[in-house]
Design a protein around this motif. Structure first.
Motif, PDB file in Angstrom:
ATOM      1  N   PHE A 148      11.280  -2.759  -9.609  1.00  0.00           N
ATOM      2  CA  PHE A 148      10.202  -2.134  -8.846  1.00  0.00           C
ATOM      3  C   PHE A 148       9.585  -3.123  -7.870  1.00  0.00           C
ATOM      4  CE2 PHE A 148       5.753  -1.245  -8.083  1.00  0.00           C
ATOM      5  CZ  PHE A 148       5.800   0.070  -7.659  1.00  0.00           C
ATOM      6  N   GLU A 204       9.664  -3.015  -3.833  1.00  0.00           N
ATOM      7  CA  GLU A 204       8.349  -2.786  -3.250  1.00  0.00           C
ATOM      8  C   GLU A 204       8.096  -3.685  -2.049  1.00  0.00           C
ATOM      9  OE1 GLU A 204       4.679  -1.011  -2.732  1.00  0.00           O
ATOM     10  OE2 GLU A 204       6.379  -0.418  -3.978  1.00  0.00           O
ATOM     11  N   GLY A 234      -2.420  -3.345 -17.945  1.00  0.00           N
ATOM     12  CA  GLY A 234      -2.234  -2.990 -16.541  1.00  0.00           C
ATOM     13  C   GLY A 234      -3.357  -3.518 -15.668  1.00  0.00           C
ATOM     14  N   LEU A 263      -1.891  -2.485  -2.023  1.00  0.00           N
ATOM     15  CA  LEU A 263      -1.353  -1.273  -2.630  1.00  0.00           C
ATOM     16  C   LEU A 263      -0.186  -1.608  -3.543  1.00  0.00           C
ATOM     17  CD1 LEU A 263      -1.254   1.791  -2.915  1.00  0.00           C
ATOM     18  CD2 LEU A 263       0.189   1.869  -0.852  1.00  0.00           C
ATOM     19  N   GLY A 264       0.648  -2.560  -3.135  1.00  0.00           N
ATOM     20  CA  GLY A 264       1.777  -2.955  -3.968  1.00  0.00           C
ATOM     21  C   GLY A 264       1.326  -3.520  -5.303  1.00  0.00           C
ATOM     22  N   LEU A 284      -3.431  -6.322 -12.599  1.00  0.00           N
ATOM     23  CA  LEU A 284      -4.113  -6.035 -11.336  1.00  0.00           C
ATOM     24  C   LEU A 284      -5.052  -7.178 -10.964  1.00  0.00           C
ATOM     25  CD1 LEU A 284      -4.643  -3.758  -9.168  1.00  0.00           C
ATOM     26  CD2 LEU A 284      -6.557  -3.063 -10.596  1.00  0.00           C
ATOM     27  N   LEU A 343       0.188  -0.252 -12.280  1.00  0.00           N
ATOM     28  CA  LEU A 343       0.416   1.058 -12.886  1.00  0.00           C
ATOM     29  C   LEU A 343       1.795   1.137 -13.535  1.00  0.00           C
ATOM     30  CD1 LEU A 343      -1.155   3.390 -10.153  1.00  0.00           C
ATOM     31  CD2 LEU A 343      -2.108   2.789 -12.398  1.00  0.00           C
ATOM     32  N   VAL A 344       2.779   0.465 -12.948  1.00  0.00           N
ATOM     33  CA  VAL A 344       4.102   0.415 -13.571  1.00  0.00           C
ATOM     34  C   VAL A 344       4.029  -0.315 -14.911  1.00  0.00           C
ATOM     35  CG1 VAL A 344       6.423  -0.579 -13.362  1.00  0.00           C
ATOM     36  CG2 VAL A 344       5.410   0.637 -11.438  1.00  0.00           C
ATOM     37  N   LEU A 393      -1.500  -2.807  -6.862  1.00  0.00           N
ATOM     38  CA  LEU A 393      -2.008  -1.674  -7.650  1.00  0.00           C
ATOM     39  C   LEU A 393      -0.861  -0.885  -8.267  1.00  0.00           C
ATOM     40  CD1 LEU A 393      -4.218   0.260  -8.627  1.00  0.00           C
ATOM     41  CD2 LEU A 393      -4.108   1.377  -6.381  1.00  0.00           C
ATOM     42  N   LEU A 394       0.160  -0.614  -7.484  1.00  0.00           N
ATOM     43  CA  LEU A 394       1.289   0.154  -7.999  1.00  0.00           C
ATOM     44  C   LEU A 394       2.029  -0.619  -9.085  1.00  0.00           C
ATOM     45  CD1 LEU A 394       2.681   1.652  -4.657  1.00  0.00           C
ATOM     46  CD2 LEU A 394       1.341   2.818  -6.424  1.00  0.00           C
ATOM     47  N   THR A 395       2.153  -1.930  -8.905  1.00  0.00           N
ATOM     48  CA  THR A 395       2.794  -2.744  -9.938  1.00  0.00           C
ATOM     49  C   THR A 395       2.007  -2.690 -11.244  1.00  0.00           C
ATOM     50  OG1 THR A 395       3.710  -4.242  -8.272  1.00  0.00           O
ATOM     51  CG2 THR A 395       3.576  -5.062 -10.535  1.00  0.00           C
TER      52      THR A 395
END
Length: 277
Positions: A187, A191, A48, A202-203, A52, A209-210, A205-207
């Motif tokens: 996702f 997004e 992950g 932010l996108g 990032l 985490l996915v 970071l969220l990716t």
């Protein structure tokens, strides 16, 4: 963004992705590593963080797709196909460079593992398998899972470069890779990656985490390639590297982490067009 920027961005971003992702697998599995035995959670979070870092690096140049499956999903969503070859070139080249950097960073550990007397002795005289294990032997993975295999010294080494199933069943393995990639690509599409534009910070970071979530939830059966370049580029490097006792590169399985993610991405892209537009 120009085609040249796309290639450069994807090379740098994918190289860092593979360097950090393959690096965490090497750290957890190879002899003489300080992180040996850290386990699957460490690998999932390591990948992950690799996403990032790689995506942030490439974001301003190429949008940081770093994955042919993502590129396919975005192309299906936007209808922009002309840049796809440039993304694919950058991703494959970057993945190979990243794999070479992992080898350079862990050269001593690769040598120590592949020449370790204890490992070699375990291959020469393996312990007898119980009857229950013998019954499932036809489905065993000769190349070893992503986190190691005592059946041959090169198993964990191949796992640093590419993925392998715990239970060798092509249909199940293909479906598992398709499902994991479907989640990732859907996702990303929802997004906000539209018209080839990059995700915001932010996108990204969220990716990332996915990707951690996919690893923890769906990574157990196959090691969750969910990225054809991530598996194919380093597998080629593994085949070319002059490592003693490294074993084969398991080309019989290599099509699954390429085709499975592309199938999952195509379904995600098609579903997005049907349901979200």
């Amino acid at each position: 963004m120009s085609n040249g920027h796309i290639v450069i961005g994807e090379i740098f971003g994918t190289a860092v992705l593979i360097l950090l992702g393959g690096g965490v697998v090497a750290a957890v599995t190879l002899k003489r590593s300080k992180a040996i035995g850290a386990g699957w959670v460490a690998i999932s979070f390591g990948w992950g963080f690799a996403v990032l870092a790689g995506a942030y690096i490439a974001n301003g140049y190429s949008g940081g797709q770093l994955n042919p499956a993502v590129t396919l999903g975005v192309a299906i969503k936007t209808g922009q196909w002309s840049t796809v070859p440039y993304y694919l070139i950058g991703q494959i080249v970057g993945a190979m460079i990243g794999a070479l950097l992992v080898w350079a960073a862990y050269l001593g550990q690769f040598q120590a593992h592949l020449t370790d007397p204890e490992v070699l002795a375990s291959v020469a005289a393996p312990e007898p398998a119980p009857a229950s294990a013998a019954a499932s032997a036809p489905h065993a993975d000769p190349a070893g899972p992503a986190t190691g295999n005592t059946a041959q010294p090169g198993g964990p080494v191949l796992g640093v470069f590419s993925t392998g199933p715990e239970i060798r069943n092509p249909v199940q393995n293909l479906v598992t890779e398709a499902i994991g990639t479907f989640v990732l690509v859907l996702f990303i599409l929802t997004e906000g990656m539209t018209k080839g534009l990059a995700l915001n910070g932010l996108g990204i970071l969220l990716t990332a985490l996915v990707v951690v979530g996919i690893g923890l939830s769906l990574g157990g059966p196959t090691g969750y390639a969910i990225n054809p370049a991530r598996d194919l580029g380093p597998r080629i490097v593994h085949a070319l590297l002059p490592l003693p006792n490294k074993g084969g590169s398991d080309w019989g399985y290599a099509w699954i982490p390429v085709v499975g993610p592309l199938v999952g991405a195509a379904i995600a892209g098609g579903l997005y067009r049907l349901a979200f537009t």
